[in-house]
Design a protein around this motif. Structure first.
Motif, mmCIF file in Angstrom:
data_model
loop_
_atom_site.group_PDB
_atom_site.id
_atom_site.type_symbol
_atom_site.label_atom_id
_atom_site.label_comp_id
_atom_site.label_asym_id
_atom_site.label_seq_id
_atom_site.Cartn_x
_atom_site.Cartn_y
_atom_site.Cartn_z
ATOM 1 N N PRO A 1 -1.750 3.022 43.195
ATOM 2 C CA PRO A 1 -3.131 2.660 42.879
ATOM 3 C C PRO A 1 -3.941 3.933 42.603
ATOM 4 O O PRO A 1 -3.621 4.981 43.160
ATOM 5 N N PRO A 2 -4.940 3.909 41.722
ATOM 6 C CA PRO A 2 -5.498 2.714 41.069
ATOM 7 C C PRO A 2 -4.808 2.315 39.765
ATOM 8 O O PRO A 2 -5.247 1.376 39.123
ATOM 9 N N THR A 3 -3.768 3.048 39.362
ATOM 10 C CA THR A 3 -3.082 2.699 38.120
ATOM 11 C C THR A 3 -2.503 1.288 38.198
ATOM 12 O O THR A 3 -2.521 0.529 37.227
ATOM 13 N N VAL A 4 -1.959 0.934 39.366
ATOM 14 C CA VAL A 4 -1.427 -0.409 39.619
ATOM 15 C C VAL A 4 -2.004 -0.904 40.951
ATOM 16 O O VAL A 4 -2.390 -0.098 41.810
ATOM 17 N N PRO A 5 -2.096 -2.232 41.140
ATOM 18 C CA PRO A 5 -2.661 -2.761 42.396
ATOM 19 C C PRO A 5 -1.848 -2.350 43.625
ATOM 20 O O PRO A 5 -2.405 -2.036 44.677
ATOM 21 N N LYS A 6 -0.510 -2.370 43.496
ATOM 22 C CA LYS A 6 0.370 -1.998 44.605
ATOM 23 C C LYS A 6 1.416 -1.014 44.084
ATOM 24 O O LYS A 6 1.810 -1.072 42.916
#
Length: 363
Positions: free
Chosen positions: A330-335
């Motif tokens: 994160p923050p590029t991906v939620p998890k």
């Protein structure tokens, strides 16, 4: 000056840094999907192509005197082989996306982006006068409800062919929604060109879609084509508007001649060896499915980590075992995820070993 901000980034485990990785590692992290970055023949052909001309650099903006025969030849090739009316070369995928999103939506227009659209488009959307909305990922019902509940002049929809983090394939029905409402549809094919379709041209090819005036395709040279740069395919009308309004086209130096030549050679290679490449792509997709139980449409495997896993620690563990994979946080991906690229630049045996290691460790 930014000490406190950097401390906050570090504390939240979001600190990023540049690293040089050993060439001895099996590389399953790069977007060099077809292994072209290692293809010496493509490099030498590109050098020969550029050497035919008096100049080897563009020297200026493409609208001053930076437009070069190599640019034009590549654009003509793209038009012939993709079925669009016009093409524009750009310095990068980020600049191409920024050009489209910043220039096309005008006041009283409606810009709707898939919630997982690339950061280049999200950043550009902050600069427009139009109303900007996001729709639930690949959800045509939500997209259509937004169109029907908001006032608009023109509608511009922005989606990706294959989404860069999840590896999801574009929902085919989004083309139908765009055509039904005569909306401009921007399709970012950065991660699908060279990977999908009968001729490996991306989702237009995969879905058998003949380009229309409301269709816009963006492709990059920095992924499957093993180079750097990008292009926009569209109608004559849209191309004319972009070269008069898109700041990232007007005010940047024209794309590198060598990079365009290298991307061009990559496309010629795909055209000649597409059946062999398709077979190799399918073989790697089958290994991922068999070993990890994940069906991937392209060459992006988004492997979810356990809630308590540290992505960077998992990445380092795999590096110690001789494998480089992406650790996305994160923050590029939620998890946190491992972004595994079963690229053709590495052997199927190495991919099998990596997948078995990931399954065994059960991160």
């Amino acid at each position: 000056m930014y000490k406190n901000e950097l401390q906050a980034i570090t504390k939240s485990n979001r600190y990023r840094s540049r690293k040089l990785y050993s060439d001895d590692l099996a590389d399953f992290s790069s977007n060099d999907y077809l292994g072209f970055a290692q293809n010496q023949a493509l490099f030498e052909r590109s050098v020969a192509q550029v050497s035919l001309y008096k100049t080897h650099a563009p020297k200026a903006s493409i609208l001053v005197n930076g437009y070069h025969p190599i640019h034009q030849e590549f654009e003509d090739f793209l038009i012939r082989h993709n079925g669009f009316e016009a093409a524009l070369v750009c310095g990068s995928g980020f600049l191409a996306n920024f050009s489209l999103i910043e220039a096309l939506p005008r006041k009283k227009d409606l810009l709707i982006l898939d919630e997982e659209y690339h950061a280049s488009g999200m950043v550009a959307s902050k600069t427009v006068d139009a109303e900007v909305l996001t729709f639930a990922h690949n959800d045509t019902n939500h997209l259509e409800s937004l169109i029907n509940t908001h006032k608009h002049n023109r509608i511009i929809i922005a989606v990706e062919g294959i989404y860069s983090m999840s590896g999801d394939l574009l929902n085919r029905e989004i083309f139908d929604v765009a055509d039904r409402y005569n909306a401009l549809l921007i399709v970012d094919e950065a991660h699908s060109v060279g990977i999908l379709g009968e001729n490996l041209r991306g989702v237009f090819d995969l879905f058998g879609i003949t380009p229309k005036d409301n269709h816009i395709k963006m492709g990059t040279l920095g992924k499957a084509l093993g180079s750097y740069g990008a292009y926009i395919l569209c109608s004559h009308h849209i191309a004319e508007f972009l070269q008069n309004r898109a700041k990232a086209i007007i005010y940047t130096t024209a794309p590198s001649l060598f990079d365009i030549a290298l991307g061009y050679q990559g496309l010629l290679f795909i055209l000649k060896y597409r059946e062999k490449l398709k077979a190799e792509i399918k073989a790697r997709q089958a290994i991922v499915q068999k070993s990890l139980g994940m069906n991937i449409e392209g060459l992006i495997c988004s492997y979810p980590l356990k809630e308590d896993s540290n992505a960077l620690s998992v990445q380092q563990h795999l590096i110690d075992e001789g494998f480089l994979v992406g650790a996305i946080r994160p923050p590029t991906v939620p998890k946190p995820i491992l972004r595994l690229i079963p690229r053709l630049g590495e052997s199927t045996e190495a991919l099998e070993t990596l997948c078995h290691l990931i399954q065994k460790e059960n991160f």
